[in-house]
Scaffold this motif. Structure first.
Motif, PDB file in Angstrom:
ATOM      1  N   THR A   3      -2.676  -0.967  -8.293  1.00 56.74           N
ATOM      2  CA  THR A   3      -1.850  -0.155  -7.387  1.00 56.74           C
ATOM      3  C   THR A   3      -2.742   0.499  -6.344  1.00 56.74           C
ATOM      4  N   SER A   5      -2.354   3.413  -2.915  1.00 57.48           N
ATOM      5  CA  SER A   5      -1.520   4.211  -2.006  1.00 57.48           C
ATOM      6  C   SER A   5      -2.202   4.304  -0.653  1.00 57.48           C
ATOM      7  N   HIS A  25       5.517  -1.405  -0.910  1.00 60.74           N
ATOM      8  CA  HIS A  25       6.812  -0.799  -1.245  1.00 60.74           C
ATOM      9  C   HIS A  25       6.896   0.612  -0.678  1.00 60.74           C
ATOM     10  N   SER A  26       8.134   1.148  -0.685  1.00 60.58           N
ATOM     11  CA  SER A  26       8.336   2.520  -0.203  1.00 60.58           C
ATOM     12  C   SER A  26       8.843   3.379  -1.352  1.00 60.58           C
ATOM     13  N   SER A  27      10.148   3.724  -1.362  1.00 60.60           N
ATOM     14  CA  SER A  27      10.669   4.645  -2.394  1.00 60.60           C
ATOM     15  C   SER A  27      10.921   4.002  -3.747  1.00 60.60           C
ATOM     16  N   GLN A  28      10.834   2.686  -3.806  1.00 62.83           N
ATOM     17  CA  GLN A  28      11.101   1.944  -5.053  1.00 62.83           C
ATOM     18  C   GLN A  28      12.529   2.142  -5.557  1.00 62.83           C
ATOM     19  N   ASN A  50       1.602   1.207  -1.992  1.00 70.63           N
ATOM     20  CA  ASN A  50       2.573   2.282  -1.764  1.00 70.63           C
ATOM     21  C   ASN A  50       2.511   2.800  -0.315  1.00 70.63           C
ATOM     22  N   SER A  52       4.900   4.919   0.799  1.00 68.91           N
ATOM     23  CA  SER A  52       5.667   6.177   0.885  1.00 68.91           C
ATOM     24  C   SER A  52       4.754   7.393   0.981  1.00 68.91           C
ATOM     25  N   THR A  53       3.432   7.159   0.921  1.00 65.36           N
ATOM     26  CA  THR A  53       2.472   8.256   1.053  1.00 65.36           C
ATOM     27  C   THR A  53       2.016   8.428   2.516  1.00 65.36           C
TER      28      THR A  53
END
Ligand SMILES: Cc1cc2nc3c(=O)[nH]c(=O)nc-3n(C[C@H](O)[C@H](O)[C@H](O)COP(=O)(O)OP(=O)(O)OC[C@H]3O[C@@H](n4cnc5c(N)ncnc54)[C@H](O)[C@@H]3O)c2cc1C
Length: 435
Positions: A3, A5, A25-28, A50, A52-53
């Motif tokens: 993973t 971010s 991905h964003s908010s999942q 990620n 979304s950070t």
């Protein structure tokens, strides 16, 4: 599971230059990617990236268009627009999903009834390619990419009035990022059209349970079609869906509920021109509900269904099928049959667009049975020439079911697009375009 971010575009650029296969991905909140149990779902070297950070930014342009950069949720975008006296036209039920991810999934929602799909509201979109270079795509420029799209577009034309076809449109430049689920690049900003805000209200109608009598539903469905200029959303929550709510929140009491979102100042004329002409609905079955209460109710149902499945330890067994007006009755009859197998179920969704989510709520031992039933539904949808996944996309979970909807025409275009835009195979290599 690898993973990573990202906190800025430069982070993403540096990562793209490594060429590592990644599911950005964003908010999942995707219901077609099993984020809760990804072990074994991706190739062993695929990274979960990620986005979304990345700090988001919103800008209302002088012409009323909204610019979104980085990670911004639909809720934030909506509130920002309202603070400027404007409204965003797409309203997915899950408001914590990302707006840019919404382009990637060609997200729709209840307001598609009045405002069509997100695809038609995108003005421009920027993405980072496999070298980390940013490109701008325009919604008014025809796609001219050296790939023969004639047969593909001919096939797509059957679905032009659907919210989403079984495959992305590929007619204008922005289509490269719309509904391609992050398989051709990373979207880093976009411009969306907005409209002037007018206060809205909701008209609720109590109908008999569709399993017992759906004639009033069909009368309403047919009547509302001519009101797309005044009715923004036309949704159903059946009695089974409503039973997941605490009794004090349930307006149905063993009835189905269909509700309309309209402008407050249209209330009288909608009543006069539409509702008063319905012969199978009495006045005492119609009432008004304020916007906040309605939103709360609307979001609670799919969330409660999602949570009930999680508690049971089963993956969602729901449909996302949209059919033509001519096939709507057949779809309801099919769903009626699915409801007779002793597995609990519920039905909700975008009634005015003949796009309903039927959800089995199985215990783990009934999962395979439900999958087989859903497979027979998709065979039927193929015969009906309907759209099997009109809103939530394909992700990983629907790949098996979408396969019969692709001929060599679609597969050839997917292969050519992947070769041109993803030569290193780094964008969501497990996605539907890898075939
Ligand atoms: C309760 C509930 C209700 C829902 N209601 C709706 C609804 O009304 N309408 C609807 O359309 N969907 C709905 N969904 C599904 C989901 O919210 C949408 O698919 C949404 O667009 C996913 O956004 P996300 O930020 O969670 O993206 P994720 O789930 O994190 O990712 C989804 C896909 O988008 C890709 N992606 C994400 N960000 C980017 C980016 N910046 N660039 C390129 N690719 C990217 C990912 O690779 C992945 O393939 C609902 C889901 C739930 C749980």
């Amino acid at each position: 599971m690898n993973t990573k971010s990202f906190y800025s575009n430069s982070d993403v650029v540096a990562h793209l230059q490594t060429g590592m296969p990644t599911l950005f991905h964003s908010s999942q909140t995707s219901t077609v990617i099993p984020f809760e149990k990804m072990e074994g779902a991706l190739k062993s070297n695929t990274v979960m990236g990620n986005l979304s950070t990345i700090k988001g930014a919103l800008e209302m342009q002088a012409n009323g268009n909204l610019k979104i950069s980085g990670f911004v949720t639909w809720k934030e975008a909506k509130e920002f627009c309202l603070s400027k006296g404007r409204e965003i036209m797409t309203s997915p039920t899950e408001e914590l999903a990302g707006v840019l991810a919404g382009i990637a999934t060609s997200c729709t929602g209840e307001r598609s009834f009045g405002f069509r799909n997100l695809r038609s509201q995108i003005v421009e979109c920027n993405y980072l390619d496999f070298n980390g270079v940013e490109h701008t795509l325009s919604a008014t420029k025809k796609l001219d990419i050296g790939i023969d799209l004639a047969d593909y577009q001919k096939d797509f034309s059957h679905y032009a009035q659907y919210k989403n076809a079984p495959y992305p449109r590929m007619e204008f430049e922005t289509d490269l990022m719309t509904g391609t689920e992050g398989q051709l690049g990373v979207i880093d900003s976009a411009i969306l059209k907005t409209i002037e805000h007018f206060p809205e209200t909701y008209i609720f109608m109590l109908l008999p349970r569709w399993e017992e009598n759906f004639e009033p539903h069909l009368e309403l469905y047919n009547a509302v079609q001519k009101f797309r200029d005044r009715v923004r959303a036309c949704e159903i929550l059946d009695s089974n869906s409503l039973s997941y709510l605490p009794p004090e929140k349930n307006p149905g009491k063993n009835n189905d509920v269909v509700f309309l979102e309209i402008r407050k100042d249209d209330f009288e004329n909608i009543y006069e021109d539409l509702l008063s002409h319905l012969t199978l609905l009495n006045e005492d079955q119609i009432f008004e509900m304020d916007a906040t209460k309605c939103r709360d109710l609307r979001v609670s149902v799919p969330r409660a269904v999602f949570e009930a499945n999680s508690r049971m330890g089963v993956t969602k067994k729901g449909t996302d099928v949209q059919v033509s007006a001519e096939k709507f009755k057949e779809l309801l009859l099919f769903y009626r049959k699915l409801g007779t197998h002793g597995v609990p179920y519920n039905l909700f969704g975008h009634f005015g667009d003949a796009h309903l989510h039927f959800n089995f709520m199985p215990t783990p031992d009934k999962e395979n049975f439900c999958n087989a039933e859903l497979e027979s539904l998709y065979e039927q949808v193929l015969q009906w020439k309907g759209s099997p996944f009109a809103e939530h996309g394909i992700g990983l979970l629907k790949r098996k079911f979408i396969a019969p909807f692709y001929s060599e025409t679609q597969k050839n275009v997917f292969r050519a697009l992947k070769k041109k835009y993803d030569p290193k195979g780094q964008f969501f290599p497990e996605g539907f375009m890898t075939c």
